[in-house]
Design a protein around this motif. Structure first.
Motif, PDB file in Angstrom:
ATOM      1  N   ALA A  15       0.846  -1.071   0.078  1.00 38.46           N
ATOM      2  CA  ALA A  15      -0.248  -0.046  -0.024  1.00 38.46           C
ATOM      3  C   ALA A  15       0.843   1.117  -0.004  1.00 38.46           C
ATOM      4  O   ALA A  15       0.595   2.095  -0.654  1.00 38.46           O
ATOM      5  N   HIS A  16       1.797   1.354   0.868  1.00 43.70           N
ATOM      6  CA  HIS A  16       2.740   2.354   0.973  1.00 43.70           C
ATOM      7  C   HIS A  16       4.332   2.013   0.873  1.00 43.70           C
ATOM      8  O   HIS A  16       4.607   1.033   1.378  1.00 43.70           O
ATOM      9  N   PRO A  17       4.890   3.233   0.318  1.00 40.51           N
ATOM     10  CA  PRO A  17       6.462   2.968   0.519  1.00 40.51           C
ATOM     11  C   PRO A  17       7.078   2.781   1.708  1.00 40.51           C
ATOM     12  O   PRO A  17       6.626   3.581   2.801  1.00 40.51           O
ATOM     13  N   ASP A  18       7.475   1.773   2.329  1.00 36.70           N
ATOM     14  CA  ASP A  18       8.063   1.126   3.467  1.00 36.70           C
ATOM     15  C   ASP A  18       7.439   0.049   3.902  1.00 36.70           C
ATOM     16  O   ASP A  18       7.990  -0.668   4.661  1.00 36.70           O
ATOM     17  N   ASP A  19       6.265  -0.284   3.411  1.00 34.28           N
ATOM     18  CA  ASP A  19       5.682  -1.508   3.974  1.00 34.28           C
ATOM     19  C   ASP A  19       6.322  -2.640   3.376  1.00 34.28           C
ATOM     20  O   ASP A  19       6.443  -3.795   3.710  1.00 34.28           O
ATOM     21  N   GLU A  20       6.985  -2.525   2.151  1.00 36.18           N
ATOM     22  CA  GLU A  20       7.671  -3.534   1.409  1.00 36.18           C
ATOM     23  C   GLU A  20       8.929  -3.995   2.190  1.00 36.18           C
ATOM     24  O   GLU A  20       9.303  -5.337   2.139  1.00 36.18           O
ATOM     25  N   THR A 113       1.780  -9.670  -0.600  1.00 37.36           N
ATOM     26  CA  THR A 113       1.294  -8.407  -0.065  1.00 37.36           C
ATOM     27  C   THR A 113       0.654  -8.683   1.254  1.00 37.36           C
ATOM     28  O   THR A 113       1.218  -9.275   2.400  1.00 37.36           O
ATOM     29  N   HIS A 114      -0.290  -7.595   1.703  1.00 37.53           N
ATOM     30  CA  HIS A 114      -0.622  -7.314   3.067  1.00 37.53           C
ATOM     31  C   HIS A 114      -1.435  -8.568   3.559  1.00 37.53           C
ATOM     32  O   HIS A 114      -2.141  -9.233   2.805  1.00 37.53           O
ATOM     33  N   TRP A 115      -1.294  -8.695   5.143  1.00 39.36           N
ATOM     34  CA  TRP A 115      -2.503  -9.574   5.643  1.00 39.36           C
ATOM     35  C   TRP A 115      -3.809  -8.594   5.719  1.00 39.36           C
ATOM     36  O   TRP A 115      -3.634  -7.584   6.039  1.00 39.36           O
ATOM     37  N   ASP A 122      -5.851   0.754   4.092  1.00 40.58           N
ATOM     38  CA  ASP A 122      -5.144   0.625   2.702  1.00 40.58           C
ATOM     39  C   ASP A 122      -4.499  -0.839   2.516  1.00 40.58           C
ATOM     40  O   ASP A 122      -4.642  -1.222   1.643  1.00 40.58           O
ATOM     41  N   HIS A 123      -4.138  -1.126   3.653  1.00 41.54           N
ATOM     42  CA  HIS A 123      -3.599  -2.767   3.715  1.00 41.54           C
ATOM     43  C   HIS A 123      -4.689  -3.764   3.469  1.00 41.54           C
ATOM     44  O   HIS A 123      -4.416  -4.695   2.602  1.00 41.54           O
ATOM     45  N   GLN A 124      -5.951  -3.386   4.235  1.00 44.27           N
ATOM     46  CA  GLN A 124      -6.916  -4.471   3.977  1.00 44.27           C
ATOM     47  C   GLN A 124      -7.325  -4.394   2.459  1.00 44.27           C
ATOM     48  O   GLN A 124      -7.531  -5.390   2.084  1.00 44.27           O
TER      49      GLN A 124
END
Ligand SMILES: [Zn+2]
Length: 229
Positions: A15-20, A113-115, A122-124
């Protein structure tokens, strides 16, 4: 299967830069180390809810994402421009189709990807959209979808959400230093301990996930879907 076929085509949808980096930075580096092609897709610019100068901050976030990708060995990041912390205001179909367009460009076999239970909306949405975009219809190249945990979102999920219980771990003993160095590129997003989004907490989580599987450091995932052709 994951880490079996090589070279593999990997897509990380964040969703956002840094999540990766928080979610799978060590695993990205591990894929890159074995010659896999790793693409990064960011759904938002990651600045909308913070009230800072949007132009300057978008540039800074994208610059940080490029720097982090270089440290980890991933390809040049791609950015969509969906609104930060408002992905739920976008038609889900639009998000799905944007992801599908990226997936069509290369025969990706594994997607991270996100949980789905993360506190962050945004993650959802990202998790839900990826599940649809990678649905296993005939001809689908994606054979594995895994969801990662993001400190300060996954463990802050609502109490009525089934707690995340990762069931797939990747040793990042040789990649932990690059994960932490990539996080340095996002220094503006990091906090001092004991915040979960501190270098100390991220390292501690990697230590704990490693300890659960007999590794010095690990990242843990929930296997959403996997199939062997
Ligand atoms: Zn995020």
């Amino acid at each position: 299967m994951i880490f079996a076929d090589s070279p593999a085509n990997i897509l990380v949808v964040a969703a956002h830069p840094d999540d990766e980096v928080l979610g799978c930075g060590g695993t990205i580096a591990r894929h890159a180390d074995r010659g896999d092609h790793v693409d990064l897709l960011f759904l938002t610019d990651g600045v909308g809810a913070r009230g800072e100068s949007p132009v300057a901050t978008v540039g800074a976030r994208q610059e940080a994402a490029h720097a982090a990708a270089g440290i980890l060995g991933a390809q040049t990041p791609q950015f969509l421009d969906f609104p930060d912390n408002r992905l739920d205001s976008v038609d889900l179909l639009d998000v799905i189709q944007a992801i599908e367009a990226v997936l069509a460009a290369r025969p990706y076999d594994t997607v991270y990807t996100h949980w789905e239970g993360d506190l962050n909306i945004d993650h959802q949405v990202a998790s839900r959209a990826v599940r649809t975009a990678t649905r296993p219809v005939p001809g689908q190249s994606v054979r594995a979808v895994l969801s990662f945990e993001v400190p300060s979102s996954s463990e802050w999920a609502f109490s009525d959400v089934v707690p995340e219980s990762p069931n797939f771990a990747v040793s990042i003993a040789d990649q932990i230093d690059r994960k932490l160095a990539a996080l340095d590129a996002y220094a503006m997003e990091m906090h001092d301990p004991p915040h979960p989004r501190s270098q100390e907490a991220v390292r501690a989580l990697a230590t704990w996930r490693g300890a659960q599987h007999g590794f010095a450091f690990a990242e843990a995932f929930t296997l959403v879907r996997a199939a062997h052709a």
